[in-house]
Design a protein around this motif. Structure first.
Motif, PDB file in Angstrom:
ATOM      1  N   ARG A   1       0.832  -1.207   0.000  1.00 33.27           N
ATOM      2  CA  ARG A   1       0.000   0.000   0.000  1.00 33.27           C
ATOM      3  C   ARG A   1       0.865   1.255   0.000  1.00 33.27           C
ATOM      4  NH1 ARG A   1      -4.871  -1.850   4.081  1.00 33.27           N
ATOM      5  NH2 ARG A   1      -5.856  -3.249   2.585  1.00 33.27           N
TER       6      ARG A   1
ATOM      7  N   SER B   1      -5.045   6.973 -10.622  1.00 30.89           N
ATOM      8  CA  SER B   1      -6.390   6.787 -10.075  1.00 30.89           C
ATOM      9  C   SER B   1      -6.563   5.518  -9.251  1.00 30.89           C
ATOM     10  CB  SER B   1      -7.397   6.778 -11.225  1.00 30.89           C
ATOM     11  OG  SER B   1      -7.124   5.705 -12.105  1.00 30.89           O
ATOM     12  N   ILE B   2      -5.489   4.794  -8.996  1.00 32.23           N
ATOM     13  CA  ILE B   2      -5.593   3.547  -8.238  1.00 32.23           C
ATOM     14  C   ILE B   2      -6.037   3.829  -6.804  1.00 32.23           C
ATOM     15  CG2 ILE B   2      -3.138   3.594  -7.649  1.00 32.23           C
ATOM     16  CD1 ILE B   2      -5.082   0.408  -8.207  1.00 32.23           C
ATOM     17  N   ASP B   3      -6.875   2.962  -6.276  1.00 34.13           N
ATOM     18  CA  ASP B   3      -7.299   3.048  -4.865  1.00 34.13           C
ATOM     19  C   ASP B   3      -6.373   2.134  -4.072  1.00 34.13           C
ATOM     20  OD1 ASP B   3      -8.442   3.012  -2.373  1.00 34.13           O
ATOM     21  OD2 ASP B   3     -10.446   2.443  -3.067  1.00 34.13           O
ATOM     22  N   CYS B   4      -5.349   2.708  -3.499  1.00 37.37           N
ATOM     23  CA  CYS B   4      -4.317   1.930  -2.809  1.00 37.37           C
ATOM     24  C   CYS B   4      -4.841   1.232  -1.549  1.00 37.37           C
ATOM     25  CB  CYS B   4      -3.125   2.809  -2.472  1.00 37.37           C
ATOM     26  SG  CYS B   4      -2.291   3.446  -3.955  1.00 37.37           S
ATOM     27  N   SER B   5      -5.948   1.692  -1.011  1.00 38.26           N
ATOM     28  CA  SER B   5      -6.497   1.038   0.184  1.00 38.26           C
ATOM     29  C   SER B   5      -7.018  -0.359  -0.135  1.00 38.26           C
ATOM     30  CB  SER B   5      -7.620   1.886   0.794  1.00 38.26           C
ATOM     31  OG  SER B   5      -8.759   1.885  -0.049  1.00 38.26           O
ATOM     32  N   LYS B   6      -7.231  -0.672  -1.401  1.00 36.12           N
ATOM     33  CA  LYS B   6      -7.731  -1.992  -1.807  1.00 36.12           C
ATOM     34  C   LYS B   6      -6.597  -2.955  -2.165  1.00 36.12           C
ATOM     35  CE  LYS B   6     -12.155  -0.276  -3.351  1.00 36.12           C
ATOM     36  NZ  LYS B   6     -13.110  -0.149  -4.429  1.00 36.12           N
TER      37      LYS B   6
ATOM     38  N   LYS C   1       1.581   6.436  -6.924  1.00 40.23           N
ATOM     39  CA  LYS C   1       0.446   7.261  -7.331  1.00 40.23           C
ATOM     40  C   LYS C   1       0.782   8.742  -7.181  1.00 40.23           C
ATOM     41  CE  LYS C   1      -4.447   7.966  -6.232  1.00 40.23           C
ATOM     42  NZ  LYS C   1      -5.583   7.456  -5.468  1.00 40.23           N
TER      43      LYS C   1
ATOM     44  N   TYR D   1      -1.352  -4.175  -8.463  1.00 44.74           N
ATOM     45  CA  TYR D   1      -2.087  -2.984  -8.854  1.00 44.74           C
ATOM     46  C   TYR D   1      -1.459  -2.421 -10.117  1.00 44.74           C
ATOM     47  CZ  TYR D   1       1.938  -1.006  -6.460  1.00 44.74           C
ATOM     48  OH  TYR D   1       3.218  -0.720  -6.058  1.00 44.74           O
TER      49      TYR D   1
ATOM     50  N   CYS E   1       2.244   1.585  -3.488  1.00 44.00           N
ATOM     51  CA  CYS E   1       1.173   2.046  -4.372  1.00 44.00           C
ATOM     52  C   CYS E   1       0.942   3.539  -4.204  1.00 44.00           C
ATOM     53  CB  CYS E   1      -0.105   1.260  -4.057  1.00 44.00           C
ATOM     54  SG  CYS E   1      -1.566   1.819  -4.953  1.00 44.00           S
ATOM     55  N   GLY E   2       0.795   3.994  -2.960  1.00 46.23           N
ATOM     56  CA  GLY E   2       0.545   5.411  -2.702  1.00 46.23           C
ATOM     57  C   GLY E   2       1.692   6.296  -3.168  1.00 46.23           C
TER      58      GLY E   2
END
Length: 118
Positions: free
Chosen positions: A72, A111-116, A79, A106, A75-76
């Motif tokens: 995560r 626009s990715i939702d890193c919480s998922k 992003k 991912y 990812c963040g």
């Protein structure tokens, strides 16, 4: 005297707990993520062939992100870096892991939702 024996036992138990405690593992940081993928910036903007150094960086990042919190964070960071660096080609960013044979959980995008991410 009995009190002295109890204190020694408590100290011994505490010492054993400290010795047996798992060592702290460093979490992945944004600085590490960005520095690992900095060599890929030219490809992300212009495309073309993917030099081995880019894939080494991508694999290194994938190996470093061993836990869900690390993935995560990774990812963040990607992003945020994606949003702050101009000229990144969407297809190049999304295709870099695949071109390097790396399976990220991912897509690299703004626009990715890193919480998922798991």
């Amino acid at each position: 005297m009995a009190n002295s024996g109890v204190m020694k036992l408590v100290c011994l138990v505490l010492a054993c707990m400290v010795v047996a405690a798992p060592h702290a593992v460093d979490a992945l940081t944004c600085g590490q993520v960005v520095s690992k993928l900095a060599p890929c910036l030219t490809f992300l903007r212009r495309g073309g062939s993917v030099p081995g150094t880019y894939c080494i960086a991508m694999r290194s990042l994938n190996v470093a992100a061993k836990t869900t919190p690390d993935r995560r964070t990774s990812c963040g960071c990607l992003k945020n870096a994606y949003k702050s660096v101009s000229g990144i080609n969407v297809a190049n960013a999304a295709g870099l892991p695949r071109k390097c044979g790396v399976n990220l959980p991912y897509k690299i995008s703004s626009s990715i939702d890193c919480s998922k991410v798991r």
